[in-house]
Design a protein around this motif. Structure first.
Motif, short mmCIF file in Angstrom:
data_model
loop_
_atom_site.label_atom_id
_atom_site.label_comp_id
_atom_site.label_asym_id
_atom_site.label_seq_id
_atom_site.Cartn_x
_atom_site.Cartn_y
_atom_site.Cartn_z
N UNK A 1 -22.35 -86.42 -29.47
CA UNK A 1 -21.18 -86.02 -30.24
C UNK A 1 -21.37 -84.56 -30.61
N UNK A 2 -20.30 -83.85 -30.83
CA UNK A 2 -20.39 -82.41 -31.06
C UNK A 2 -20.97 -82.03 -32.43
N UNK A 3 -20.90 -82.94 -33.40
CA UNK A 3 -21.37 -82.65 -34.76
C UNK A 3 -21.92 -83.93 -35.38
N UNK A 4 -22.59 -83.78 -36.51
CA UNK A 4 -23.10 -84.96 -37.23
C UNK A 4 -21.95 -85.88 -37.61
N UNK A 5 -20.85 -85.29 -37.99
CA UNK A 5 -19.68 -86.09 -38.38
C UNK A 5 -19.15 -86.90 -37.20
N UNK A 6 -19.05 -86.29 -36.02
CA UNK A 6 -18.56 -87.01 -34.86
C UNK A 6 -19.57 -88.08 -34.42
N UNK A 7 -20.86 -87.78 -34.48
CA UNK A 7 -21.88 -88.77 -34.13
C UNK A 7 -21.72 -90.01 -35.00
N UNK A 8 -21.56 -89.81 -36.31
CA UNK A 8 -21.37 -90.93 -37.23
C UNK A 8 -20.09 -91.70 -36.95
N UNK A 9 -19.02 -90.98 -36.64
CA UNK A 9 -17.73 -91.62 -36.37
C UNK A 9 -17.78 -92.43 -35.07
N UNK A 10 -18.41 -91.89 -34.04
CA UNK A 10 -18.56 -92.61 -32.77
C UNK A 10 -19.29 -93.92 -33.01
N UNK A 11 -20.40 -93.85 -33.75
CA UNK A 11 -21.20 -95.04 -34.03
C UNK A 11 -20.41 -96.05 -34.85
N UNK A 12 -19.74 -95.59 -35.88
CA UNK A 12 -18.98 -96.49 -36.76
C UNK A 12 -17.87 -97.21 -36.00
#
Length: 123
Positions: free
Chosen positions: A49-60
């Protein structure tokens, strides 16, 4: 009638995971076939994911979709930090990284068997 979580075949689960990752714009998605090489899972999926926020959103979103579609409750590690999230969906293990963290750990290289001629395949 919905299949129980244990009845879902790993190929069906993998297809749903890849679809979810595509929907959420995960980047550089790689699938590694572990069948016959590990008793832990049939497949490993690595993506960024491009950012920590996107990584968390992808996982969620992935966990929500697997719960909704298959009744599967996944174990998860690292979601709070957002640098590297590990999602254990039983037959498929998913790693979602920020690009810098993925470059540092190079987890794909641990599982690619060049002598067998079976490199990881992009999804």
């Amino acid at each position: 009638m919905t299949a129980s979580p244990a009845d879902v075949q790993s190929d069906v689960l993998l297809a749903r995971i890849l679809s979810s990752l595509e929907d959420d714009k995960a980047e550089n998605v790689v699938t590694i076939d572990l069948r016959g090489r590990s008793s832990v899972a049939d497949y490993m999926v690595v993506c960024s994911g491009r950012s920590s926020r996107q990584v968390g959103a992808i996982a969620e979103k992935l966990m929500e979709r697997l719960k909704h579609d298959f009744g599967r409750i996944c174990r998860v590690e690292g979601k709070e930090q957002g640098d590297w999230v590990l999602i254990d969906a039983s037959d498929v293990i998913v790693h979602v990284f920020r690009p810098e963290v993925r470059d540092f750990y190079q987890i794909e290289k641990m599982w690619i068997a060049p002598e067998a001629g079976t490199p990881a395949r992009p999804a």
